[in-house]
Design a protein around this motif. Structure first.
Motif, short mmCIF file in Angstrom:
data_model
loop_
_atom_site.label_atom_id
_atom_site.label_comp_id
_atom_site.label_asym_id
_atom_site.label_seq_id
_atom_site.Cartn_x
_atom_site.Cartn_y
_atom_site.Cartn_z
N PHE A 193 0.85 -1.04 0.17
CA PHE A 193 0.55 -0.22 0.21
C PHE A 193 0.69 1.07 -0.06
N ALA A 194 1.98 1.44 0.59
CA ALA A 194 2.58 2.33 0.68
C ALA A 194 3.27 2.69 -0.48
N ALA A 195 3.77 1.72 -1.36
CA ALA A 195 4.28 1.41 -2.57
C ALA A 195 3.50 2.06 -3.47
N THR A 196 2.53 2.18 -3.48
CA THR A 196 1.29 3.27 -4.20
C THR A 196 1.72 4.74 -4.20
N ASP A 197 2.28 5.26 -2.91
CA ASP A 197 2.63 6.97 -3.20
C ASP A 197 4.16 6.77 -2.76
N LEU A 198 5.11 6.76 -3.83
CA LEU A 198 6.93 6.31 -3.93
C LEU A 198 7.40 8.09 -3.03
N GLU A 199 6.07 8.88 -3.56
CA GLU A 199 6.79 10.00 -3.19
C GLU A 199 6.76 10.58 -1.38
N ARG A 200 5.89 9.84 -1.17
CA ARG A 200 5.80 9.42 0.59
C ARG A 200 7.09 8.36 0.76
N ALA A 201 7.66 8.28 0.08
CA ALA A 201 8.92 6.81 0.52
C ALA A 201 9.47 6.95 1.92
N ALA A 202 10.37 8.43 2.26
CA ALA A 202 11.11 8.69 3.22
C ALA A 202 9.33 8.51 4.88
N ALA A 223 10.95 -1.41 -3.81
CA ALA A 223 10.71 0.13 -3.92
C ALA A 223 10.47 0.75 -3.19
N LEU A 224 9.95 0.61 -2.34
CA LEU A 224 10.11 2.67 -1.14
C LEU A 224 11.95 2.16 -0.98
N LEU A 225 12.52 1.62 -0.84
CA LEU A 225 13.55 1.43 -0.42
C LEU A 225 14.66 2.35 -1.56
N GLY A 226 14.64 1.76 -3.26
CA GLY A 226 14.74 2.41 -3.81
C GLY A 226 14.87 4.08 -4.33
N ALA A 227 13.06 4.27 -3.37
CA ALA A 227 13.06 5.91 -4.19
C ALA A 227 12.93 6.77 -2.58
N ARG A 229 15.94 9.35 -0.72
CA ARG A 229 16.58 10.02 -1.27
C ARG A 229 18.02 9.85 -0.84
N ASP A 230 19.17 10.19 -0.80
CA ASP A 230 20.35 9.73 -0.74
C ASP A 230 20.72 10.05 1.38
N ALA A 231 20.32 11.24 1.32
CA ALA A 231 20.02 12.10 2.59
C ALA A 231 18.60 11.28 3.50
N GLU A 232 18.02 10.78 3.12
CA GLU A 232 16.82 10.19 3.92
C GLU A 232 17.22 8.61 3.51
N ARG A 233 18.01 8.10 3.13
CA ARG A 233 18.28 6.58 2.93
C ARG A 233 19.58 6.57 4.56
N THR A 234 20.33 8.04 4.12
CA THR A 234 21.22 7.71 5.12
C THR A 234 20.58 7.95 6.88
N ALA A 235 19.74 8.75 6.77
CA ALA A 235 19.49 9.59 7.97
C ALA A 235 18.20 8.44 8.50
N ALA A 257 20.71 -2.98 -5.59
CA ALA A 257 20.34 -1.16 -5.21
C ALA A 257 21.27 -0.56 -4.45
N HIS A 258 21.96 -1.20 -3.20
CA HIS A 258 22.54 -0.48 -2.79
C HIS A 258 24.31 -0.64 -3.76
N LEU A 259 24.44 -1.85 -4.06
CA LEU A 259 25.85 -1.56 -3.98
C LEU A 259 25.65 -0.41 -5.92
N ALA A 260 24.05 -0.49 -6.66
CA ALA A 260 24.64 0.24 -7.74
C ALA A 260 24.63 2.10 -6.89
N ARG A 261 23.97 2.23 -5.51
CA ARG A 261 23.68 3.62 -5.14
C ARG A 261 25.38 3.99 -5.17
N GLY A 262 26.02 3.01 -4.49
CA GLY A 262 27.58 3.75 -4.84
C GLY A 262 27.84 3.34 -3.22
#
Length: 356
Positions: A193-202, A223-227, A229-235, A257-262
């Motif tokens: 359900f959350a993945a139907t609104d990836l703009e709010r993935a954070a 999909a949510l993890l990939g959506a 942003r780098d700062a959001e993912r780090t936090a 997905a983690h490897l692709a980000r660097g």
């Protein structure tokens, strides 16, 4: 339609009448933890067969039944026999359903019947929950089944708003992290359900470490993890407990997905340092070694060698810590050799030797 007589509490899955498979597991998250007397009233008013899978976790109650289609056939007059009409067959072929799959489709319709009894079943559950809601406010009810096919519907949007608003409360419900943990199952059910609104993935990020199930749940969590942003993912990663952080970084399905980000090497180094200072028990150590076991071969195949260097360096320099779980790692030496990483296999062999 159930959606025309929707109760006052927010819900997700309003229009789905078929559960995923033949086991039903639904969830009601309350605004506050109901007192014992209120819990007793909630259970007393529950349709009896829904108590087969009853479990409380703070403000969350999970309930349902195995072989739910049989219950619906018996109690809500589902169709006992069903045959596809020529028009049905033409429609299914138009939807690219292969001819060889049609018998399975027809059998599924025989098992589940048409939608009318299922809609009556859902309406009965909603009526019971509406009474419960009058005594103890429900923050979110999650129906079994697939996500709402009309993501912009008011019912779906209201349910999503409640999901994202309660994400931190929901994330705090996880228990031992086992596949059957009821808090984890709740987060798995919410991910599609959350993945139907990836703009709010954070907003869903607090739940991500515990929302990876199988099939649609895993795809939605990725999909949510990939959506993020780098700062959001780090936090998000920084807030996780060390074991959960390493488990997520080293998930086989999430690793590409983690490897692709660097930058995964640096993240792993920080996560391992935090893990060691957390004074992990034997169970946590074995869980981390299990993740390393699964991640070594994919990391060896990637152009960025830093994650592989960190994994092998951790095993080499901390051999005493991981010695109790060395049996997991031995079979990986020939695997790394076959993958064209002889230097990596030699380093792993040295680490195993130090563990013995």
């Amino acid at each position: 339609m159930v959606s025309r007589c929707m109760p006052a509490f927010p819900l997700l899955g309003a229009s789905a009448w078929l559960p995923r498979g033949d086991d039903l597991l639904a969830f009601a998250l309350f605004e506050e933890v109901p007192a014992e007397k209120k819990r007793a009233r909630i259970i007393a008013g529950m349709p009896r067969f829904l108590r087969e899978r009853l479990e409380w976790r703070g403000p969350l109650v999970a309930f349902g039944a195995r072989r739910i289609a049989a219950h619906v056939r018996k109690g809500f007059r589902a169709v006992e026999s069903f045959a596809l009409t020529p028009e049905d067959l033409a429609l299914l072929r138009g939807e690219d359903v292969e001819a060889g799959a049609l018998p399975d489709v027809e059998q599924a319709l025989r098992d589940y019947g048409d939608s009318a009894p299922w809609m009556r079943f859902h309406a009965a559950v909603h009526q019971w929950l509406a009474k419960v809601h009058g005594r103890s406010s429900i923050a979110l009810y999650v129906c079994p089944g697939l996500p709402e096919p009309e993501p912009e519907s008011p019912v779906h949007r209201r349910g999503l708003d409640a999901l994202f608003a309660n994400a931190e409360r929901i994330a705090a419900l996880h228990g031992d992290g086992s596949p059957q943990d009821i808090g984890r199952r709740f987060m798995e059910a919410l991910a599609p359900f959350a993945a139907t609104d990836l703009e709010r993935a954070a907003a869903f990020a607090p739940c991500l470490a515990h929302s990876f199930g199988t099939g649609a749940c895993a795809e939605a969590s990725l999909a949510l993890l990939g959506a993020l942003r780098d700062a959001e993912r780090t936090a998000f990663l920084a807030e996780l407990a060390p074991v959960a952080r390493l488990a997520l970084l080293l998930r086989t399905d999430a690793l590409p997905a983690h490897l692709a980000r660097g930058g995964l090497g640096d993240e792993l180094a920080e996560a391992f340092a935090a893990f060691r200072t957390s004074e992990p028990g034997a169970g946590a150590i074995d869980q981390v070694v299990f993740r390393i076991q699964n991640a070594l071969a994919p990391a060896a195949e990637h152009a960025d060698r830093s994650p592989l260097d960190v994994l092998l360096g951790e095993l080499e320099t901390q051999s005493a810590l991981y010695a109790p779980s060395r049996a997991r790692l031995g079979p990986l030496v020939p695997v790394l050799e076959r993958n064209g990483a002889p230097d990596a296999s030699a380093r792993l062999a040295r680490a195993l030797q130090a563990m013995s």
